[in-house]
Design a protein around this motif. Structure first.
Motif, short mmCIF file in Angstrom:
data_model
loop_
_atom_site.label_atom_id
_atom_site.label_comp_id
_atom_site.label_asym_id
_atom_site.label_seq_id
_atom_site.Cartn_x
_atom_site.Cartn_y
_atom_site.Cartn_z
N LYS A 181 0.94 -1.22 -0.05
CA LYS A 181 -0.04 -0.10 0.05
C LYS A 181 0.87 1.28 -0.11
N THR A 182 2.24 1.20 0.00
CA THR A 182 2.85 2.21 0.33
C THR A 182 4.27 2.17 -0.51
N GLU A 183 4.95 3.32 -0.59
CA GLU A 183 6.12 3.12 -1.28
C GLU A 183 7.23 4.10 -0.51
N SER A 184 8.52 3.60 -0.04
CA SER A 184 9.55 4.68 0.37
C SER A 184 10.10 5.46 -0.67
N ILE A 185 10.24 6.76 -0.69
CA ILE A 185 10.75 7.29 -1.60
C ILE A 185 12.13 8.33 -0.95
N SER A 186 13.07 8.62 -1.79
CA SER A 186 13.96 9.85 -1.54
C SER A 186 13.63 10.95 -2.28
N LEU A 187 13.45 11.92 -1.34
CA LEU A 187 13.10 13.33 -2.04
C LEU A 187 14.29 14.31 -1.94
N ARG A 188 14.83 14.96 -3.13
CA ARG A 188 15.91 15.78 -3.10
C ARG A 188 15.40 17.13 -3.34
N VAL A 189 15.39 18.15 -2.75
CA VAL A 189 14.92 19.35 -2.95
C VAL A 189 16.13 20.32 -3.02
N ILE A 236 7.47 22.45 2.78
CA ILE A 236 7.55 21.14 2.07
C ILE A 236 7.08 20.26 2.84
N ALA A 237 7.25 19.93 4.16
CA ALA A 237 6.77 19.17 4.98
C ALA A 237 4.99 18.90 5.04
N ALA A 238 4.58 20.39 5.04
CA ALA A 238 3.14 20.45 4.64
C ALA A 238 2.56 19.91 3.50
N ALA A 239 3.07 20.05 2.43
CA ALA A 239 2.92 19.60 1.37
C ALA A 239 2.98 18.21 1.10
N ILE A 240 3.94 17.55 1.98
CA ILE A 240 4.06 16.05 1.92
C ILE A 240 2.97 15.33 2.95
N THR A 241 2.85 16.06 3.98
CA THR A 241 1.79 15.43 4.78
C THR A 241 0.18 15.84 4.20
N GLY A 242 0.32 16.89 3.54
CA GLY A 242 -1.16 17.01 3.05
C GLY A 242 -1.46 16.02 1.90
N MET A 243 -0.58 15.37 1.39
CA MET A 243 -1.00 14.23 0.46
C MET A 243 -0.88 13.08 0.88
N GLY A 244 -0.82 12.94 2.42
CA GLY A 244 -1.26 11.61 3.19
C GLY A 244 0.16 10.73 3.23
N ALA A 245 1.41 11.60 3.13
CA ALA A 245 2.45 10.81 3.28
C ALA A 245 3.26 11.44 4.66
N THR A 246 4.36 10.65 4.91
CA THR A 246 5.18 11.04 6.19
C THR A 246 6.78 10.97 5.90
N VAL A 247 7.04 12.48 6.53
CA VAL A 247 8.66 12.36 6.54
C VAL A 247 9.06 11.48 7.48
N HIS A 248 9.80 10.37 7.01
CA HIS A 248 10.59 9.42 7.95
C HIS A 248 11.83 9.89 8.50
N SER A 249 12.59 10.59 7.94
CA SER A 249 13.92 11.46 8.39
C SER A 249 14.40 12.33 7.38
N ILE A 250 15.10 13.35 8.17
CA ILE A 250 15.63 14.20 7.30
C ILE A 250 17.22 13.60 6.99
#
Lengths: 92, 92, 92, 92, 92, 92, 92
Positions: free
Chosen positions: B45-53, B63-77
């Motif tokens: 149901k999920t996928e782990s991604i690496s996101l480089r900005v 950025i974090a607000a956009a991520i959580t607004g799409m139902g995802a969570t930041v695992h780590s910086i």
């Protein structure tokens, strides 16, 4: 005169402040520097990070003070680059 | 003044919205930025991604607000690059 | 005339003085040089480091004296780069 | 405005049309783009390919339609690069 | 006319003279050359080194004589680069 | 218009004609092209080769005809690079 | 017209003539060429070498004749690079 250009530190930090706040606080210690923080390992309460600081005349004391001021500890100085800037034309 | 130039995040996201919509939504948070998304692992149901900005004065909060607004969570910086821009000529 | 441009040494040093002081002291021996110190292994009382010195007409004697003056020992000379500077136009 | 510059897709395709026809058909969807197709694995009736599309304002919908129109399926979007083009000089 | 530009030798040498003296002595044989010495393996009384000589019209005989004159032996010629300098416009 | 710039083929060929004759014959099919042939595996009567053709508007049909005309077979098309050359300024 | 630019050969040679003489003799066959010889494996009476010849219009026959004239044998042609030089403006 010897100018320290790069220091790479192995640091153990609590999860808070996060890496973003941490890198920013370290960068504030050296005008013109570039700080790169990479997380190496994450444990329950702490994380090991590698912290690379590049700049001119980097002050290790200022950086170390910023690190310990955030509840983290310097495990080791892993790499150092120092340049001897030829000021006058005296022979070596 | 410290300028955050690069952030690499480890993010867990649902399959929808897909990576294309996801990267575009994150890119909308920072004018002039470049967002690179790589899928690391796909689960049911999920996928782990690496996101480089990469950009100038990246706002982690936006950025974090956009991520959580799409139902995802930041695992780590995972990585941060911060540059101390020499504004005046005061010594370090 | 032969000009020694690079020397890489394998050095065993006590923890004090730290890598920063150590690299700076070595750099002071050669005007215009660049010293890179990398920690290879850390033991209870000592650490193995690789010390790269790049410059012009590097004096190994001066560097070795600085190293032993800080309580460390040169284990081995691992790499050397020497350039034969063509002074006159005599054939080889 | 966000501009999608690169998409890398993992695609499962039948052996026909061959990779040459396949890459050409995908390239026709985006003026100015560059399509690179690499075969990852060959099975009895199908082959897994990695399809990299680089260009300006790449339309995933057009590409996906071309892919499915040739009897193939997009397994996953593996990488995306999106750039936020600064249109006006408003601050971030 | 053929010009030998690079020779890489595998050499077995006693610990004395050290690598610095050794590389310098080899460099003295070829005006304008660059000698790189890397230690490959250290034994009780000897060490294996790789010796790279780059230059113009390198004389292997002069280099080999310098090596044997310091009590070392050439184990093998590992690499050679030779360039055929087009002197006149005669066809090959 | 789509322009095929690179094709990499996996080819099984008999030992004769040799790789030199083989690469030359393939190169003759595309003016301005560059052909790189690498032997991957040698068997008793055949050898597997990787054949990379770079150029402009490469014709796979002409290349394949040259290959089969020398008693060899194309095992697979491993990579393709195709560029969509923007002819007019119509939007994508 | 097709121009052979690079040939890489796998050659088995006796220890004498040595690699230096061998590479020089091969280089003499092609004006303007560059010959790189690397020893791959040394046996009691022979050594396997990789011989790379880069140049313009390399003649394999001349090179092979030089090799066999020194008591060595070409095991295989490992790589070939051939360029089709566009002489006139005829279409492909």
């Amino acid at each position: 005169m010897v100018n320290v250009k790069t220091i790479i530190l192995d640091v153990l930090k609590p999860h808070q402040p996060d890496g973003l706040v941490f890198a920013t606080a370290v960068a504030e210690q050296t005008p013109g520097c570039r700080v790169s923080l990479s997380v190496l390992e994450v444990d329950e309460k702490t994380e090991s990070i590698s912290l690379r600081v590049e700049g001119d005349n980097i002050s290790y004391e200022a950086i170390a003070a910023a690190i310990t001021g955030m509840g983290a500890t310097v495990h080791s100085i892993d790499e150092v680059e120092a340049v001897n800037v030829k000021a006058s034309s005296e022979p070596g």
